[in-house]
Enzyme design. Structure first.
Site: not given
Ligand code: GUN
Length: 288
Positions: A54, A98, A121
């Site tokens: 990422k 995460q 997300d």
């Protein structure tokens, strides 16, 4: 092998290139670059690899990324304070915590603390609800990426029979909402599903996200179907494979995603896309 390969690596590279162009154009107009804040708790090796991908993708497209790596024993309230700090930071358009998080931290509490307009997300109940109501804003990255892969094949989702194997919050459930939004007819399977091979054999589109290597057998696939494999497993020989028996499924499928090089790169590309969209939203709020 009769199936055509869906090249996620190439589709993702093309999306990243478009994003880079859009960001370059913003900067040429004197607008700021998008900012993404990533929080990685502890030192899970797989999560470290994902976060590294990422971070690199941000660098490539021109998104300014900040990665915080608190220790695994961080208290929940301290983690929530970090989220609050990014929620209030005008240079941060997207926030990503995460997953998975350590046992002592409640994932829902953390996910719901992220401002919905910074939830790149797409996991916040607000964003899931928007998608459920056919008015998506920030869309969960993996299912959104799968829709782009389906688009790249040129096959039509309208009226197609889609079977999703796995009902997780991250993939299976939002995948069902995406395919419903695209006018497919949806079946979502879970561990209690009866006659799974029979259900899968009816599908024009199969999306598999169960987290078990080679769980779906090639002989279950309807001839000509599109097979999307979200799984990723590293064998003892170091080789990566998915939730589907690739070779056998490719004998029957019309289209199939490889592992690696299928869905994986798309998740990261759609995160970049969401961060750009969040940035545009912050600069130009919608009228409704
Ligand atoms: N862990 C596995 N996949 C994901 C993802 O897409 N986002 C986050 N935040 N954590 C993950």
């Amino acid at each position: 092998m009769s199936a055509k390969i869906i090249d996620g690596k190439a589709v993702a590279a093309s999306i990243r290139s478009d994003i880079k162009q859009a960001i370059d154009a913003r900067k040429a107009e004197g607008l700021r670059a998008p900012g993404l804040a990533v929080i990685l708790v502890g030192n899970d090796p797989a999560s470290q690899v994902y976060v590294n991908h990422k971070r690199k993708a941000c660098e490539e497209v021109g998104i300014i990324s900040t990665v915080l790596t608190p220790e695994a024993d961080i208290e929940q309230h301290e983690l929530l304070e970090l989220v609050d700090r990014f929620n209030a930071d005008p240079d941060v358009d997207g926030i990503l915590v995460q997953l998975p998080l350590p046992e002592h931290i409640n994932e829902s509490t953390v996910t719901e603390r992220i401002r919905p307009d910074k939830d790149v997300d797409g996991f916040h109940p607000y964003n899931i609800g928007r998608l459920a109501q056919k008015r998506p804003e920030l869309r969960p990255c993996t299912p959104y990426g799968v829709m782009k892969l389906l688009e790249s094949t040129g096959i039509t989702t309208r009226g197609a029979r889609a079977v999703i194997v796995g009902a997780s919050n991250i993939v299976g459930r939002p995948m069902a909402l995406e395919l419903l939004y695209a006018d497919a007819t949806i079946t979502v399977c879970n561990s209690k599903t009866q006659d799974l091979p029979g259900v899968i054999s009816q599908a024009d589109i199969v999306v598999v996200a169960v987290g078990r290597r080679h769980f779906v057998k090639g002989e279950w696939i309807k001839p000509g179907a599109v097979v999307i494999d979200v799984g990723m497993h590293r064998g003892e020989d170091g080789k990566l494979s998915g939730d589907v028996e690739f070779e056998a499924a490719a004998e029957r499928a019309g289209w199939i995603t490889p592992v690696p090089g299928g869905v994986g790169p798309m998740t990261v590309a759609m995160l970049m896309q969401n961060t750009l969209e969040a940035c545009q939203l912050h600069n130009e709020p919608p009228l409704d």
